[in-house]
Design a protein around this motif. Structure first.
Motif, mmCIF file in Angstrom:
data_model
loop_
_atom_site.group_PDB
_atom_site.id
_atom_site.type_symbol
_atom_site.label_atom_id
_atom_site.label_comp_id
_atom_site.label_asym_id
_atom_site.label_seq_id
_atom_site.Cartn_x
_atom_site.Cartn_y
_atom_site.Cartn_z
ATOM 1 N N THR A 108 0.787 -1.324 0.101
ATOM 2 C CA THR A 108 -0.016 -0.107 0.098
ATOM 3 C C THR A 108 0.970 1.423 0.127
ATOM 4 O O THR A 108 0.031 2.285 0.037
ATOM 5 N N SER A 109 2.450 1.424 -0.100
ATOM 6 C CA SER A 109 2.973 2.285 -0.004
ATOM 7 C C SER A 109 3.904 2.411 -1.551
ATOM 8 O O SER A 109 4.741 2.416 -1.454
ATOM 9 N N PRO A 110 3.001 2.602 -3.022
ATOM 10 C CA PRO A 110 3.729 2.204 -4.160
ATOM 11 C C PRO A 110 4.297 3.857 -3.899
ATOM 12 O O PRO A 110 4.357 4.770 -4.085
ATOM 13 N N SER A 111 5.912 3.520 -4.959
ATOM 14 C CA SER A 111 6.496 4.815 -5.386
ATOM 15 C C SER A 111 6.846 4.272 -6.732
ATOM 16 O O SER A 111 7.084 3.734 -7.553
ATOM 17 N N LYS A 112 7.533 5.816 -6.977
ATOM 18 C CA LYS A 112 8.049 5.742 -8.287
ATOM 19 C C LYS A 112 9.242 5.229 -8.236
ATOM 20 O O LYS A 112 10.084 3.790 -9.131
ATOM 21 N N ALA A 113 10.386 4.935 -6.913
ATOM 22 C CA ALA A 113 11.602 5.020 -6.966
ATOM 23 C C ALA A 113 11.215 2.935 -6.585
ATOM 24 O O ALA A 113 12.778 2.282 -7.122
ATOM 25 N N MET A 114 10.674 2.567 -6.186
ATOM 26 C CA MET A 114 10.058 1.085 -5.961
ATOM 27 C C MET A 114 10.113 0.259 -8.116
ATOM 28 O O MET A 114 10.681 -0.165 -7.838
ATOM 29 N N ARG A 115 9.431 1.139 -8.612
ATOM 30 C CA ARG A 115 9.170 0.351 -10.203
ATOM 31 C C ARG A 115 10.604 0.499 -10.349
ATOM 32 O O ARG A 115 10.778 -0.460 -11.341
ATOM 33 N N VAL A 116 10.768 1.986 -10.913
ATOM 34 C CA VAL A 116 12.248 1.905 -11.159
ATOM 35 C C VAL A 116 13.638 0.676 -11.205
ATOM 36 O O VAL A 116 14.095 0.181 -11.731
ATOM 37 N N SER A 117 13.293 0.792 -9.243
ATOM 38 C CA SER A 117 14.115 -0.354 -8.894
ATOM 39 C C SER A 117 13.810 -1.166 -9.324
ATOM 40 O O SER A 117 14.936 -2.274 -10.041
ATOM 41 N N GLN A 118 12.722 -2.152 -9.441
ATOM 42 C CA GLN A 118 12.644 -3.761 -9.524
ATOM 43 C C GLN A 118 12.574 -3.560 -11.354
ATOM 44 O O GLN A 118 12.970 -4.256 -11.713
ATOM 45 N N ALA A 119 11.982 -2.376 -11.765
ATOM 46 C CA ALA A 119 12.440 -2.653 -13.490
ATOM 47 C C ALA A 119 13.705 -2.815 -13.722
ATOM 48 O O ALA A 119 13.984 -3.841 -14.696
ATOM 49 N N ILE A 120 14.853 -2.268 -12.893
ATOM 50 C CA ILE A 120 15.520 -2.623 -13.744
ATOM 51 C C ILE A 120 16.621 -3.942 -13.239
ATOM 52 O O ILE A 120 17.034 -4.737 -13.858
ATOM 53 N N VAL A 121 15.858 -4.473 -12.459
ATOM 54 C CA VAL A 121 15.952 -5.850 -11.505
ATOM 55 C C VAL A 121 15.750 -6.414 -12.581
ATOM 56 O O VAL A 121 16.877 -7.786 -12.906
ATOM 57 N N ALA A 122 14.320 -6.540 -13.453
ATOM 58 C CA ALA A 122 13.950 -7.247 -14.280
ATOM 59 C C ALA A 122 14.354 -6.855 -15.044
ATOM 60 O O ALA A 122 14.472 -8.299 -16.458
ATOM 61 N N GLY A 123 15.084 -5.668 -16.004
ATOM 62 C CA GLY A 123 16.634 -6.146 -16.587
ATOM 63 C C GLY A 123 17.093 -6.804 -16.919
ATOM 64 O O GLY A 123 17.430 -7.627 -17.651
ATOM 65 N N PHE A 124 18.139 -6.710 -15.976
ATOM 66 C CA PHE A 124 19.309 -7.638 -15.938
ATOM 67 C C PHE A 124 18.810 -9.342 -15.742
ATOM 68 O O PHE A 124 19.507 -10.324 -15.477
ATOM 69 N N LEU A 125 17.987 -9.647 -15.237
ATOM 70 C CA LEU A 125 17.677 -10.931 -15.085
ATOM 71 C C LEU A 125 16.864 -11.205 -16.155
ATOM 72 O O LEU A 125 17.029 -12.354 -16.887
ATOM 73 N N LEU A 126 15.983 -10.683 -17.153
ATOM 74 C CA LEU A 126 16.073 -10.614 -18.654
ATOM 75 C C LEU A 126 17.232 -11.192 -19.525
ATOM 76 O O LEU A 126 18.060 -11.950 -19.753
ATOM 77 N N VAL A 127 18.363 -10.177 -19.418
ATOM 78 C CA VAL A 127 19.619 -10.041 -19.307
ATOM 79 C C VAL A 127 20.240 -11.853 -19.463
ATOM 80 O O VAL A 127 20.635 -12.758 -20.218
ATOM 81 N N ASP A 128 19.542 -12.325 -17.843
ATOM 82 C CA ASP A 128 20.180 -14.002 -17.511
ATOM 83 C C ASP A 128 19.721 -14.581 -18.557
ATOM 84 O O ASP A 128 20.213 -15.488 -18.694
ATOM 85 N N MET A 129 18.224 -14.530 -18.553
ATOM 86 C CA MET A 129 17.272 -15.707 -19.462
ATOM 87 C C MET A 129 18.057 -15.771 -20.915
ATOM 88 O O MET A 129 18.299 -17.140 -21.390
ATOM 89 N N ILE A 130 18.664 -14.598 -21.289
ATOM 90 C CA ILE A 130 19.077 -14.829 -22.526
ATOM 91 C C ILE A 130 20.504 -15.643 -22.791
ATOM 92 O O ILE A 130 20.465 -16.211 -24.005
ATOM 93 N N ILE A 131 21.317 -15.501 -21.481
ATOM 94 C CA ILE A 131 22.877 -15.685 -21.932
ATOM 95 C C ILE A 131 22.566 -17.668 -21.484
ATOM 96 O O ILE A 131 23.151 -18.024 -21.948
#
Length: 513
Positions: A108-131
Motif C-alpha cells: 500500500t506504499s507504491p512509489s516511483k523509486a520502487m518501480r524503477v528499482s524493480q524494473a532494473i532488476v527485471a532488466g538484468f534478469l532478462l539478460v540472464d535469461m537470454i544468456i
C-alpha cells in the motif's frame, strides 16, 4: 416480521461495482471523506485485491519451489538433477522470494523509486535469461530447472513492477473519488516504508548485477577448449572429463602400463597433471591419462548423494566408453587416493601398481566430513552465484579462464563447492564403508609406493601414523618416502617431484620384472 435492508448507495442506481461507495454519505456534508479516513484505500478496488491475492499465491508457490531446491542440493529428486552446482537455481529463487515479499510488505506504499528499482532488476534478469538459453554449455549444465528458475524470477520481477503501478493508480483513483483530490502528501510512516523498500531493492539490484556478471563470465569460460573428451556416465545423467597423453605401446606383446592420475583436493590440471606431463616429457613414463572427478575442472556435478565409490564407477565407465584399457599404474593424492584405492580393489586385474601421494587415510575422513565444514561449504555455495571474487578477480587481478576452470580460482566455482560438499556429506558414511570394503578385497600382491609430506608428518603425528598404516594395504611395498620440506601437495617441490619420479620407476620396473 421482515427487515428491509436498503441497497448500497449508487449514484446511477446501478448494481455496485469498484466505484460504489462503501459508506453512506454523512448528512450535511459535501460527500467527501477525510484523506486520513481508513475507508480511503486502494483495497476498495477489486483489481488491487486481485493483484494482492495472486502475489500471495505466487509467493507461496515460489517458497514451496525454494524448499524443493534446498532439498535437491543434498538429495537429487528424480528428474531434477542439475549438471551445474544446484546453487544457481536456488539463489535465483531466493531472489524471487525477496522481490515478492517486498511487494507484499510495502503493497500500500507504491512509489516511483520502487518501480524503477524493480524494473532494473527485471532488466538484468532478462539478460540472464537470454544468456542461459543462448549459451549451450550453461544451458546444458543448469538444465530445465535452472532455466525455469531464471524465467520465473524475470516474470515475477515484471509482475512486481506492474503490481506497484496498478496499486499507485488505484490509490490515486480512490483518493480522488472519496476525498475529491489525489493525495500529494505522505505520512512519516509511508516515507519510512518507501525508504526501506528502496534500500532493499537497491541491494537486490547490486546482487542481480553480480549474478549477471558471473553468468557472463561462465559463458566466457565455456569457450575454453577442452583437452580430451567429455563422456556421459551414470545413464547419461552427467558428463566427466577424460584425457590421455602419449601413445599406447607394447613390450613382448604386452601393453606397457599407463599412468592414471587421480587428483586430491583440487582439479588434476592444477599442477598435478603438469608433473605427469614433465615425467612423460623426460620419458619416465610413456603414457598417462587423467580425469576430473564430478564437479572438478571440466566435469559436471553428479546427483546427490555422491560417494567415492560412485566416482570410481564413473571413472571405470568413462574409460570403457573411450576404449581405454589397462594395465594401469594408479597415481593419486589426498582424497583422490580413496577413489583410487576403491578403483584398484574393483579392477585389480587391470592394475599394475599403486602410488599414493600424501594420501588421506579412511580413519581421517572425519576431517573433511565435519558438520561445521559442511555448513561453511553450503553457505559459500549459496552465495557462489554472486561470484563476487570471480568478478573482482577478472576485473582487477587479471584472472583468466584457466584460473577459474581448473587453476587457483577454481575454488570459487559453484560446481567445485558442490563437489566438496558432496564429499563432506557422505565422508563418514557411504565413503567410509566403501573404502573399508575396498581394503578388505585389495589384492595383497599389488606393488605399492607411498610418498608422504615431511611437513605434514612432523606437524601432525596422527597423520604420520596413518601414513605408515597405508604402507600396509598390500604386502608388496616397494618404497615409502617421507620428503623433507615438502607440503601436502608434494609435487610442488623439486625433491617431491624427484621422489615421485623414483617411485614411478620402481613401479614400472616391478611390472617389467
Amino acid at each position: 416480521m421482515s427487515m428491509h435492508i436498503p441497497p448500497p448507495y449508487s449514484p446511477g442506481g446501478d448494481y455496485p461495482d469498484e466505484r460504489t461507495r462503501l459508506l453512506p454519505r454523512p448528512p450535511h456534508s459535501d460527500g467527501y471523506l477525510d484523506p486520513d479516513d481508513p475507508a480511503v484505500s486502494p483495497y476498495n478496488l477489486w483489481t488491487v485485491r486481485f493483484l494482492r491475492y495472486f502475489t500471495v499465491l505466487f509467493c507461496t508457490l515460489t517458497f514451496l519451489w525454494w524448499v524443493l531446491l534446498l532439498v535437491s542440493i543434498f538429495v537429487s529428486p528424480p528428474g531434477m538433477h542439475s549438471r551445474g552446482s544446484g546453487f544457481f537455481d536456488f539463489s535465483y529463487t531466493t531472489l524471487t522470494i525477496g522481490n515478492l515479499l517486498v511487494a507484499l510488505l510495502f503493497f500500500t506504499s507504491p512509489s516511483k523509486a520502487m518501480r524503477v528499482s524493480q524494473a532494473i532488476v527485471a532488466g538484468f534478469l532478462l539478460v540472464d535469461m537470454i544468456i542461459i538459453v543462448a549459451v549451450g554449455r550453461t544451458r546444458a549444465e543448469e538444465g530445465w530447472v535452472g532455466i525455469a528458475a531464471v524465467i520465473w524470477a524475470t516474470v515475477m520481477a515484471i509482475w512486481c513492477v506492474i503490481t506497484d503501478r496498478v496499486v499507485a493508480w488505484g490509490k490515486r483513483e480512490e483518493e480522488e473519488r472519496l476525498t475529491g483530490r489525489p493525495e500529494t502528501r505522505r505520512t512519516l510512516l509511508e516515507w519510512l516504508s518507501v525508504l526501506i523498500a528502496t534500500i532493499i531493492l537497491v541491494i537486490f539490484i547490486i546482487i542481480t548485477i553480480f549474478m549477471t556478471a558471473t553468468l557472463t563470465i561462465r559463458a566466457r569460460d565455456a569457450s575454453l577448449p577442452v583437452p580430451g573428451k567429455r563422456i556421459f556416465v551414470d545413464g547419461g545423467k552427467y558428463q566427466v572429463h577424460l584425457a590421455c597423453v602419449g601413445n599406447a605401446t607394447t613390450v613382448n606383446g604386452e601393453r606397457v602400463p599407463t599412468v592414471l592420475l587421480e587428483a586430491g583436493e583440487h582439479p588434476v590440471e592444477y599442477d598435478f597433471e603438469r608433473w605427469a606431463y614433465s615425467a612423460w616429457g623426460n620419458r619416465t613414463i610413456g603414457r598417462y591419462c587423467y580425469w576430473d572427478r564430478p564437479g572438478y575442472g571440466w566435469s559436471d556435478n553428479a546427483p546427490s548423494p555422491h560417494s567415492a565409490a560412485m566416482s570410481a564407477t564413473a571413472l571405470a565407465e568413462a574409460l570403457a566408453q573411450t576404449g581405454e584399457m589397462g594395465p594401469w599404474i594408479l597415481v593419486s593424492a589426498g582424497y583422490g587416493s580413496i577413489v583410487s584405492r576403491i578403483f584398484s580393489s574393483t579392477h585389480s586385474g587391470d592394475v599394475a601398481g599403486i602410488m599414493l601421494v600424501d594420501p588421506l587415510h579412511e580413519d581421517l575422513l572425519s576431517r573433511i566430513g565435519s558438520a561445521g565444514r559442511g555448513f561453511i561449504l553450503w553457505g559459500y555455495g549459496i552465495i557462489s552465484p554472486l561470484g563476487i571474487e570471480r568478478v573482482l578477480g577478472a576485473l582487477f587481478k587479471g584472472r583468466t579462464r584457466q584460473d577459474r576452470v581448473y587453476g587457483r580460482s577454481a575454488y570459487q566455482n559453484g560446481k567445485f563447492i558442490k563437489a566438496q560438499l558432496q564429499e563432506n556429506l557422505v565422508a563418514e558414511s557411504l565413503t567410509k564403508n566403501d573404502i573399508s570394503s575396498a581394503r578388505t578385497i585389495q589384492p595383497k600382491d599389488t606393488p605399492l609406493v607411498v610418498i608422504s609430506s615431511g611437513i605434514k608428518v612432523r606437524s601432525d603425528s596422527t597423520w604420520g601414523n596413518k601414513q605408515e598404516d597405508l604402507t600396509r594395504i598390500t604386502d608388496n611395498l616397494l618404497a615409502w618416502s617421507v620428503v623433507n620440506q615438502a607440503p601436502h601437495e608434494v609435487w610442488k617441490t623439486l625433491k617431491g617431484r624427484q621422489a615421485m619420479d623414483e617411485g614411478l620407476k620402481k613401479l614400472i620396473q616391478a611390472w617389467e620384472a
